[in-house]
Design a protein around this motif. Structure first.
Motif, short mmCIF file in Angstrom:
data_model
loop_
_atom_site.label_atom_id
_atom_site.label_comp_id
_atom_site.label_asym_id
_atom_site.label_seq_id
_atom_site.Cartn_x
_atom_site.Cartn_y
_atom_site.Cartn_z
N LEU A 1 -2.19 3.28 7.97
CA LEU A 1 -2.99 4.51 7.94
C LEU A 1 -2.96 5.25 9.27
O LEU A 1 -3.14 6.46 9.31
CB LEU A 1 -4.43 4.17 7.55
CG LEU A 1 -4.61 3.68 6.10
CD1 LEU A 1 -6.05 3.27 5.85
CD2 LEU A 1 -4.18 4.74 5.10
N TRP B 1 -7.01 4.05 -1.96
CA TRP B 1 -8.01 2.99 -2.07
C TRP B 1 -7.61 1.96 -3.12
O TRP B 1 -7.78 0.75 -2.90
CB TRP B 1 -9.37 3.58 -2.42
CG TRP B 1 -10.02 4.26 -1.26
CD1 TRP B 1 -10.12 5.61 -1.03
CD2 TRP B 1 -10.64 3.63 -0.13
NE1 TRP B 1 -10.76 5.86 0.15
CE2 TRP B 1 -11.10 4.67 0.72
CE3 TRP B 1 -10.86 2.31 0.23
CZ2 TRP B 1 -11.77 4.40 1.91
CZ3 TRP B 1 -11.52 2.04 1.43
CH2 TRP B 1 -11.97 3.08 2.25
N THR C 1 -3.37 -2.63 7.06
CA THR C 1 -4.01 -1.39 6.62
C THR C 1 -4.23 -0.43 7.79
O THR C 1 -3.97 0.77 7.68
CB THR C 1 -5.36 -1.72 5.94
OG1 THR C 1 -5.12 -2.53 4.79
CG2 THR C 1 -6.09 -0.46 5.54
N LEU D 1 -4.86 -0.12 -1.70
CA LEU D 1 -5.38 -1.08 -0.73
C LEU D 1 -5.98 -2.30 -1.41
O LEU D 1 -5.81 -3.44 -0.94
CB LEU D 1 -6.43 -0.42 0.16
CG LEU D 1 -5.93 0.60 1.19
CD1 LEU D 1 -7.10 1.27 1.90
CD2 LEU D 1 -5.01 -0.08 2.21
N THR E 1 0.83 -1.21 0.00
CA THR E 1 0.00 0.00 0.00
C THR E 1 0.86 1.26 0.00
O THR E 1 0.63 2.20 -0.78
CB THR E 1 -0.92 0.00 1.23
OG1 THR E 1 -1.77 -1.14 1.20
CG2 THR E 1 -1.78 1.26 1.26
N SER F 1 -10.01 9.77 3.51
CA SER F 1 -11.19 8.91 3.54
C SER F 1 -10.84 7.50 4.00
O SER F 1 -11.57 6.88 4.79
CB SER F 1 -11.85 8.86 2.15
OG SER F 1 -10.92 8.40 1.17
N ALA F 2 -9.71 6.98 3.54
CA ALA F 2 -9.30 5.66 3.98
C ALA F 2 -8.95 5.65 5.46
O ALA F 2 -9.27 4.70 6.19
CB ALA F 2 -8.10 5.17 3.15
#
Length: 358
Positions: A269, A118, A265, A121, A106, A185-186
């Motif tokens: 993030l 996104w 993930t 991901l 990622t 947003s993620a």
């Protein structure tokens, strides 16, 4: 004159159907409780919670609870998937390093190539599912123990993580996720916080609960759950009654890889950086959490809820030791004691459960 021997009387053999079916017998609360694989883990969790609550006041504070719950969540997400795999009779030693591999995929695609987070991901998820499917396929086709196959995957992934990261970035880490498109947003979905009573709890708790509920529903309410128990108990017998053994086990390996992707993930993030050597050693913690939660090393028995409770014990103990200002080396001693105790308790409860079923 013929002597007659006294007539022998033989005890009457109860005929099938002459009495109530024992499978329909009503069991008391204790009998039902003994059938639960997670009983030992629940007792252990209560003991650990009570102990650290008495030892340090910080343990029960809102911030303290948020800390050990978050620690438990990121461990528990993968532990639940590993529990399903262990019930199916297999192991995955690549789950720990897979959390780093997916985070690196990622980060490299987003930071170095400028991809939307996104999309990166999704590619990382496809990579994880591919490795999981390969692990399952190799185990089924070669007949090698999953311990050996996934140990090979573990070494291969670890080498790729270090080699590719150093070749692309010139170092062993990737950072700079905050400036990538789609990060906000993620991050909201996978790495945001929830405010409860003025204390921030990580959204990883929600993912942990969702993973546990879904895994439990699959195990207890679906035909696929029956297949998992069947292939873990005896793959040969399961195949003879029509269970798709190969497909079931491959899907289980893919599920473990997907759970590792989710944790990777969350980590990339939240912290916006990833080290190429992350995740090494976590695979044993996932397995230990599942064993503490009631899974047997031989397969065919266990619980997703139990694995979640096992992860909770991990989080409480690890952070409780920190709050008590003890040497962190004691945590490893705790792991050893908990593992041995869990194996003994699980075997005892399983034997009692078998007697209750009779």
């Amino acid at each position: 004159m013929t002597a007659t021997s006294p007539a022998r009387t033989t005890p009457a053999t109860p005929q099938r159907g002459s009495g109530p079916d024992e499978r329909l017998a009503r069991r008391g609360p204790l009998g039902r409780l003994l059938l639960r694989p997670e009983l030992g883990a629940l007792l252990g969790a209560l003991l650990v919670f009570t102990f650290f609550s008495a030892v340090t006041g910080q343990f029960l504070s809102p911030l303290g609870a948020a800390t050990w719950l978050d620690d438990s969540a990121t461990l528990g997400i993968v532990a639940v998937a590993v529990a399903l795999l262990m019930i199916g009779g297999e192991f995955d030693l690549s789950a720990g390093v897979m959390t780093a591999s997916t985070a690196l995929v990622t980060a490299l695609l987003s930071v170095e190539l400028g991809w939307n987070v996104w999309l990166a991901l999704l590619v990382a998820l496809a990579f994880a599912l591919g490795v999981g499917a390969l692990n399952g396929w190799l185990v089924m086709r070669t007949g090698l123990p999953s311990f050996i196959v996934t140990l090979g995957s573990f070494l291969a992934l670890q080498g790729l993580n270090l080699g590719v990261t150093r070749a692309v970035t010139g170092s062993v880490q990737v950072s700079g996720m905050r400036s990538t498109p789609g990060f906000e947003s993620a991050g909201y979905v996978f790495a945001s916080t929830i405010d409860i009573g003025g204390t921030s709890f990580q959204i990883s708790l929600v993912w942990w609960v969702v993973a546990t509920v879904l895994a439990s529903l699959v195990l207890m309410r679906t035909r696929g759950g029956n297949w998992i128990f069947a292939v873990g108990g005896s793959a040969l017998s399961a195949r003879q009654v029509g269970v798709p053994v190969e497909r079931t086990k491959i899907v289980l390996f893919m599920t473990t890889a997907a759970a590792a992707w989710l944790v990777g993930t969350i980590n990339i993030l939240r912290f916006t950086t990833v080290q190429a050597n992350q995740g090494v050693g976590l695979e044993f913690q996932y397995i230990i959490a599942a064993v503490i939660g009631g899974c047997l090393m031989t397969g065919g028995y266990g619980s997703a809820v139990g694995a979640a409770i096992g992860a909770l014990i991990f989080g409480m103990a690890r952070q409780g030791i920190v709050f008590a200002q003890w040497n962190s080396d004691w945590f490893m001693a705790f792991l050893g004691v908990m593992l041995l105790s869990a194996v003994l308790v699980n075997n005892t409860f399983r034997r009692r459960a078998e007697r209750v079923r009779r």
